[in-house]
Design a protein around this motif. Structure first.
Motif, PDB file in Angstrom:
ATOM      1  N   LEU A 197       0.826  -1.210   0.000  1.00  0.00           N
ATOM      2  CA  LEU A 197       0.000   0.000   0.000  1.00  0.00           C
ATOM      3  C   LEU A 197       0.863   1.264   0.000  1.00  0.00           C
ATOM      4  CD1 LEU A 197      -2.726  -1.258   2.466  1.00  0.00           C
ATOM      5  CD2 LEU A 197      -3.108  -0.617   0.069  1.00  0.00           C
ATOM      6  N   LEU A 198       1.953   1.247   0.775  1.00  0.00           N
ATOM      7  CA  LEU A 198       2.873   2.387   0.773  1.00  0.00           C
ATOM      8  C   LEU A 198       3.513   2.576  -0.595  1.00  0.00           C
ATOM      9  CD1 LEU A 198       4.712   2.104   4.208  1.00  0.00           C
ATOM     10  CD2 LEU A 198       3.151   3.911   3.464  1.00  0.00           C
ATOM     11  N   ALA A 199       3.872   1.477  -1.239  1.00  0.00           N
ATOM     12  CA  ALA A 199       4.491   1.560  -2.566  1.00  0.00           C
ATOM     13  C   ALA A 199       3.516   2.160  -3.578  1.00  0.00           C
ATOM     14  CB  ALA A 199       4.962   0.185  -3.018  1.00  0.00           C
ATOM     15  N   ALA A 200       2.277   1.675  -3.573  1.00  0.00           N
ATOM     16  CA  ALA A 200       1.281   2.203  -4.513  1.00  0.00           C
ATOM     17  C   ALA A 200       1.003   3.679  -4.225  1.00  0.00           C
ATOM     18  CB  ALA A 200      -0.005   1.385  -4.427  1.00  0.00           C
ATOM     19  N   GLY A 201       0.851   4.023  -2.957  1.00  0.00           N
ATOM     20  CA  GLY A 201       0.633   5.419  -2.604  1.00  0.00           C
ATOM     21  C   GLY A 201       1.829   6.289  -2.950  1.00  0.00           C
ATOM     22  N   GLY A 202       3.025   5.758  -2.716  1.00  0.00           N
ATOM     23  CA  GLY A 202       4.246   6.500  -3.027  1.00  0.00           C
ATOM     24  C   GLY A 202       4.407   6.776  -4.508  1.00  0.00           C
ATOM     25  N   ILE A 203       4.048   5.809  -5.326  1.00  0.00           N
ATOM     26  CA  ILE A 203       4.116   6.007  -6.779  1.00  0.00           C
ATOM     27  C   ILE A 203       3.219   7.175  -7.176  1.00  0.00           C
ATOM     28  CG2 ILE A 203       3.424   5.011  -9.008  1.00  0.00           C
ATOM     29  CD1 ILE A 203       4.349   2.272  -7.830  1.00  0.00           C
ATOM     30  N   HIS A 204       2.010   7.205  -6.631  1.00  0.00           N
ATOM     31  CA  HIS A 204       1.084   8.279  -6.989  1.00  0.00           C
ATOM     32  C   HIS A 204       1.573   9.640  -6.494  1.00  0.00           C
ATOM     33  CE1 HIS A 204      -1.546   4.831  -7.769  1.00  0.00           C
ATOM     34  NE2 HIS A 204      -2.047   5.640  -8.678  1.00  0.00           N
ATOM     35  N   LEU A 205       2.134   9.687  -5.296  1.00  0.00           N
ATOM     36  CA  LEU A 205       2.679  10.955  -4.795  1.00  0.00           C
ATOM     37  C   LEU A 205       3.865  11.404  -5.649  1.00  0.00           C
ATOM     38  CD1 LEU A 205       2.482  10.505  -0.927  1.00  0.00           C
ATOM     39  CD2 LEU A 205       1.082  11.995  -2.376  1.00  0.00           C
ATOM     40  N   TYR A 206       4.715  10.464  -6.010  1.00  0.00           N
ATOM     41  CA  TYR A 206       5.862  10.788  -6.872  1.00  0.00           C
ATOM     42  C   TYR A 206       5.374  11.406  -8.184  1.00  0.00           C
ATOM     43  CZ  TYR A 206       9.725  10.219 -10.102  1.00  0.00           C
ATOM     44  OH  TYR A 206      10.691  10.456 -11.050  1.00  0.00           O
ATOM     45  N   LEU A 207       4.391  10.767  -8.806  1.00  0.00           N
ATOM     46  CA  LEU A 207       3.880  11.271 -10.080  1.00  0.00           C
ATOM     47  C   LEU A 207       3.216  12.633  -9.909  1.00  0.00           C
ATOM     48  CD1 LEU A 207       2.434   7.963 -11.555  1.00  0.00           C
ATOM     49  CD2 LEU A 207       4.473   9.207 -12.331  1.00  0.00           C
ATOM     50  N   ALA A 208       2.497  12.827  -8.807  1.00  0.00           N
ATOM     51  CA  ALA A 208       1.813  14.097  -8.575  1.00  0.00           C
ATOM     52  C   ALA A 208       2.806  15.234  -8.389  1.00  0.00           C
ATOM     53  CB  ALA A 208       0.902  13.988  -7.352  1.00  0.00           C
ATOM     54  N   PHE A 209       3.913  14.955  -7.716  1.00  0.00           N
ATOM     55  CA  PHE A 209       4.895  16.004  -7.431  1.00  0.00           C
ATOM     56  C   PHE A 209       5.960  16.145  -8.521  1.00  0.00           C
ATOM     57  CE2 PHE A 209       3.608  15.047  -2.911  1.00  0.00           C
ATOM     58  CZ  PHE A 209       2.799  16.179  -2.802  1.00  0.00           C
ATOM     59  N   ASN A 210       5.879  15.288  -9.537  1.00  0.00           N
ATOM     60  CA  ASN A 210       6.874  15.347 -10.615  1.00  0.00           C
ATOM     61  C   ASN A 210       6.216  15.442 -11.987  1.00  0.00           C
ATOM     62  OD1 ASN A 210       9.603  15.103  -9.342  1.00  0.00           O
ATOM     63  ND2 ASN A 210       8.576  13.349  -8.416  1.00  0.00           N
ATOM     64  N   GLY A 211       5.304  16.383 -12.119  1.00  0.00           N
ATOM     65  CA  GLY A 211       4.806  16.688 -13.447  1.00  0.00           C
ATOM     66  C   GLY A 211       3.357  16.396 -13.743  1.00  0.00           C
ATOM     67  N   THR A 212       2.666  15.618 -12.936  1.00  0.00           N
ATOM     68  CA  THR A 212       1.263  15.352 -13.211  1.00  0.00           C
ATOM     69  C   THR A 212       0.442  16.437 -12.544  1.00  0.00           C
ATOM     70  OG1 THR A 212       1.676  12.984 -13.251  1.00  0.00           O
ATOM     71  CG2 THR A 212      -0.609  13.679 -13.046  1.00  0.00           C
ATOM     72  N   GLY A 213      -0.178  17.275 -13.339  1.00  0.00           N
ATOM     73  CA  GLY A 213      -0.920  18.400 -12.793  1.00  0.00           C
ATOM     74  C   GLY A 213      -2.410  18.265 -13.012  1.00  0.00           C
ATOM     75  N   GLY A 214      -3.093  19.327 -12.748  1.00  0.00           N
ATOM     76  CA  GLY A 214      -4.534  19.383 -12.969  1.00  0.00           C
ATOM     77  C   GLY A 214      -5.302  18.466 -12.039  1.00  0.00           C
ATOM     78  N   ILE A 215      -6.451  18.061 -12.498  1.00  0.00           N
ATOM     79  CA  ILE A 215      -7.326  17.211 -11.681  1.00  0.00           C
ATOM     80  C   ILE A 215      -6.684  15.846 -11.439  1.00  0.00           C
ATOM     81  CG2 ILE A 215      -8.685  16.320 -13.624  1.00  0.00           C
ATOM     82  CD1 ILE A 215     -10.074  17.165 -10.152  1.00  0.00           C
ATOM     83  N   LEU A 216      -5.930  15.352 -12.410  1.00  0.00           N
ATOM     84  CA  LEU A 216      -5.254  14.065 -12.237  1.00  0.00           C
ATOM     85  C   LEU A 216      -4.201  14.156 -11.135  1.00  0.00           C
ATOM     86  CD1 LEU A 216      -5.059  11.151 -13.188  1.00  0.00           C
ATOM     87  CD2 LEU A 216      -3.339  11.890 -14.853  1.00  0.00           C
ATOM     88  N   GLY A 217      -3.486  15.258 -11.082  1.00  0.00           N
ATOM     89  CA  GLY A 217      -2.506  15.459 -10.017  1.00  0.00           C
ATOM     90  C   GLY A 217      -3.161  15.480  -8.648  1.00  0.00           C
ATOM     91  N   VAL A 218      -4.310  16.141  -8.537  1.00  0.00           N
ATOM     92  CA  VAL A 218      -5.049  16.172  -7.272  1.00  0.00           C
ATOM     93  C   VAL A 218      -5.502  14.768  -6.890  1.00  0.00           C
ATOM     94  CG1 VAL A 218      -7.143  17.020  -6.134  1.00  0.00           C
ATOM     95  CG2 VAL A 218      -5.778  18.567  -7.563  1.00  0.00           C
ATOM     96  N   MET A 219      -5.998  14.018  -7.870  1.00  0.00           N
ATOM     97  CA  MET A 219      -6.437  12.645  -7.581  1.00  0.00           C
ATOM     98  C   MET A 219      -5.254  11.769  -7.172  1.00  0.00           C
ATOM     99  SD  MET A 219      -9.582  11.829 -10.211  1.00  0.00           S
ATOM    100  CE  MET A 219      -8.644  11.996 -11.697  1.00  0.00           C
ATOM    101  N   PHE A 220      -4.100  11.995  -7.767  1.00  0.00           N
ATOM    102  CA  PHE A 220      -2.905  11.239  -7.384  1.00  0.00           C
ATOM    103  C   PHE A 220      -2.485  11.560  -5.952  1.00  0.00           C
ATOM    104  CE2 PHE A 220      -0.715   9.999 -11.654  1.00  0.00           C
ATOM    105  CZ  PHE A 220      -1.816   9.229 -11.975  1.00  0.00           C
ATOM    106  N   ILE A 221      -2.593  12.815  -5.555  1.00  0.00           N
ATOM    107  CA  ILE A 221      -2.271  13.172  -4.172  1.00  0.00           C
ATOM    108  C   ILE A 221      -3.236  12.486  -3.214  1.00  0.00           C
ATOM    109  CG2 ILE A 221      -2.254  15.074  -2.502  1.00  0.00           C
ATOM    110  CD1 ILE A 221      -1.070  16.825  -4.776  1.00  0.00           C
ATOM    111  N   LEU A 222      -4.524  12.524  -3.521  1.00  0.00           N
ATOM    112  CA  LEU A 222      -5.512  11.840  -2.676  1.00  0.00           C
ATOM    113  C   LEU A 222      -5.253  10.337  -2.635  1.00  0.00           C
ATOM    114  CD1 LEU A 222      -8.758  13.770  -3.690  1.00  0.00           C
ATOM    115  CD2 LEU A 222      -7.424  14.008  -1.576  1.00  0.00           C
ATOM    116  N   ASN A 223      -4.882   9.777  -3.770  1.00  0.00           N
ATOM    117  CA  ASN A 223      -4.556   8.355  -3.841  1.00  0.00           C
ATOM    118  C   ASN A 223      -3.337   8.032  -2.980  1.00  0.00           C
ATOM    119  OD1 ASN A 223      -5.087   5.806  -4.789  1.00  0.00           O
ATOM    120  ND2 ASN A 223      -4.874   6.341  -6.939  1.00  0.00           N
ATOM    121  N   GLY A 224      -2.332   8.887  -3.027  1.00  0.00           N
ATOM    122  CA  GLY A 224      -1.138   8.696  -2.205  1.00  0.00           C
ATOM    123  C   GLY A 224      -1.458   8.748  -0.730  1.00  0.00           C
ATOM    124  N   ILE A 225      -2.277   9.718  -0.325  1.00  0.00           N
ATOM    125  CA  ILE A 225      -2.674   9.826   1.077  1.00  0.00           C
ATOM    126  C   ILE A 225      -3.472   8.598   1.503  1.00  0.00           C
ATOM    127  CG2 ILE A 225      -4.126  11.138   2.683  1.00  0.00           C
ATOM    128  CD1 ILE A 225      -3.304  13.672   1.043  1.00  0.00           C
TER     129      ILE A 225
END
Length: 138
Positions: free
Chosen positions: A20-48
């Protein structure tokens, strides 16, 4: 619960938390490294969500542990399903490619995580609710 089954359950809970940490970490990494907009917000929520579920796998007991394992399993199924949709027909107007470097390891990590969480969920659901899971060192 026997000592050996308690150790197996504890090991599976730790492995589930790592997945679960790995999956969440991947999403946080993607959100903070170039994925913006609504998808970036969803990735942050997914990471949390991945982090919260991982913590729940380690600290919860009884029915709350059962809930956490089921939610963790559904979380990984949903994240892998969303990625597979993005790879095939598209998701929210986004089409992903297997050539994008994070995609292959993400598929592998989330697939392994689904298997681990499925096993953990089965073990936790068989555990009597009134009997707490064996703790580390017990």
């Amino acid at each position: 619960m026997t000592e050996s089954s308690g150790r197996v359950l504890w090991t599976m809970r730790i492995l589930s938390a790592i997945a679960l940490l790995a999956a969440g970490g991947i999403h946080l990494y993607l959100a903070f490294n170039g994925t913006g907009g609504i998808l970036g917000v969803m990735f942050i929520l997914n990471g949390i969500a991945g982090i919260v579920l991982a913590i729940g796998m380690v600290i919860l007991r009884g029915r709350l542990l059962q809930l956490a394992t089921v939610l963790g399993l559904l979380f990984l199924i949903a994240t892998l399903g969303a990625l597979l949709l993005a790879l095939t027909v598209g998701l929210f107007g986004i089409h992903q490619s297997w050539d994008y470097p994070p995609v292959p390891p993400t598929v592998v990590i989330e697939s392994i995580g689904i298997v681990i969480l499925a096993i953990t969920t089965a073990l936790v659901m068989r555990m009597p609710v009134n009997q707490p899971a064996m703790r580390r060192g017990a």
